[in-house]
Design an enzyme around this catalytic site. Structure first.
Site: not given
Ligand code: ACO
Length: 349
Positions: A114, A276, A306
């Site tokens: 990234c 980013h 992304n």
């Molecule tokens: N659709 C529906 N449900 C989903 C999905 C999806 N696509 N993905 C995960 N879930 C579910 C999970 O299974 C979990 O269910 P559970 O509670 O029954 O176990 C629930 O949603 C929560 O999962 P988490 O992974 O804890 O979700 P979170 O609320 O943290 O959101 C996300 C995930 C959006 C990735 C978040 O962690 C985030 O924004 N992280 C930052 C990382 C990021 O943005 N990365 C981008 C690439 S890296 C970069 O560019 C820096």
């Protein structure tokens, strides 16, 4: 000493628009979940056989070269940032050199995910400042759609990423009020495995914490890539989303503040911050932390997802095309991602 300026900029996104609802065909997810957590409404996917990371990069580069008022023959160095290269080796830079029929210049690939584009700009900036090169082509491009797990198992990652490319031409400038003022590069490998694609690779689970090693079974005698890795879906990226989120919201504002302080500016002086496009929630958090207005931050993750190394040049190009960046404006590029690595560049447009 001359500074480097962005003399030309271009972008390319594939035609194929994939909405959140389109992903329901493959996995258990919802438009509501994706928009609420990431801000993404749609992304583009490259043509499976007709387009590659390099061909998209070339399309963006061709526009950047034309806008810089030069020809491919004038380019004297290529820097290509990507995590989804056409080949594991050689890099995409040489494929650009070949396709654009550029003379036998140097071509370098950057693997900083990234923050790859900001790292690439920083490398190019040093070559311009030292007087070594005069027309450097810097490309960020990704074809993520080829390497994602399109089952419910991979949904936390697959819904986030999209394909596209952006490119700039760097040239020296002697103008007082123009060019890259400074770049700032950082890394912390402590959490390298929190956002990574382990296989194919040579690691043999050497670095993986036990919890991840249990999942990423490696048999003695396994090669770089094994049938078991594919059968067990170990050839897809891994991301601990919450861990990445926590680190990103600290390091993004920190690296922007560092760039501003190095040049005696304050956040309110920024005309345009191009973060980013990791996740709209991260960008909004950074904006709030720095006290920036909506018109000081550009986001297009809603349309493209992304796109990793392509996200900053794509956003910069769109912001400029929409007239949101004018000559003399103070522009800050900032990135955070896998590694972890993070970086910023402050420039006068
Ligand atoms: N659709 C529906 N449900 C989903 C999905 C999806 N696509 N993905 C995960 N879930 C579910 C999970 O299974 C979990 O269910 P559970 O509670 O029954 O176990 C629930 O949603 C929560 O999962 P988490 O992974 O804890 O979700 P979170 O609320 O943290 O959101 C996300 C995930 C959006 C990735 C978040 O962690 C985030 O924004 N992280 C930052 C990382 C990021 O943005 N990365 C981008 C690439 S890296 C970069 O560019 C820096």
């Amino acid at each position: 000493m001359p500074r480097s300026k962005i003399a030309g900029i271009g972008m390319y996104v594939p035609e194929n628009v994939v909405t959140n609802n389109d992903l329901l065909k493959y996995m258990d997810t919802s438009d509501e979940w994706i928009q609420e957590r990431t801000g993404i409404k749609a992304r583009r996917y490259a043509d499976r056989t007709g387009e590659t990371t390099t061909t998209m990069g070339i399309k963006a580069a061709t526009i950047a070269i034309e806008r810089a008022g030069i020809t491919p023959q004038d380019i004297d160095f290529i820097i290509f940032a990507t995590l989804s290269p056409d080949y594991y080796f050689p890099g995409c830079g040489v494929l650009v050199q070949r396709a654009l029929k550029i003379k036998e210049i140097g071509a370098l690939d950057v693997r900083n995910q990234c923050s790859g584009f900001v790292y690439a700009i920083s490398v190019g900036d040093q070559f311009i400042k030292s007087g070594m090169y005069k027309n450097i082509l810097v490309i960020g491009s990704e074809k993520h759609s080829f390497g994602l797990d399109f089952t419910t198992r991979g949904r936390n990652i697959s819904v986030i990423f999209g394909d596209g490319a952006g490119a700039v031409v760097l040239q020296p400038t002697e103008k007082e009020n123009q060019g890259i003022l400074s770049t700032h590069l950082h890394s912390d490998g402590e959490s390298a495995e929190m956002l990574a694609m382990y296989n194919p690779g040579t690691h043999a689970n050497h670095w993986l914490p036990q919890k991840l090693a249990d999942f990423n079974e490696v048999e003695a005698g396994d090669m770089f890539m094994s049938h078991a890795m594919i059968d067990n879906a170990q050839n897809f990226p891994f991301m601990d989303g919450p861990a990445v989120f926590k680190k990103a919201i600290v390091k993004f504002p920190e690296v922007v503040t560092e760039a501003l302080a190095a040049n005696n500016y304050k956040a309110s002086d920024i005309n345009m911050l191009i973060p980013h496009q990791a996740n709209l929630r991260i960008s909004q958090f950074v904006q709030q932390k720095l006290g920036l207005r909506d018109d000081q931050v550009y986001n297009n993750i809603q349309r493209y997802g992304n796109t990793t190394a392509a996200s900053i040049p794509l956003a910069l190009c769109e912001a400029w095309q929409e007239g949101k960046i004018q000559e003399g404006d103070l522009v800050c590029l900032a990135a955070f991602g896998s590694g972890y690595t993070w970086a910023s560049a402050l420039l006068k447009w």
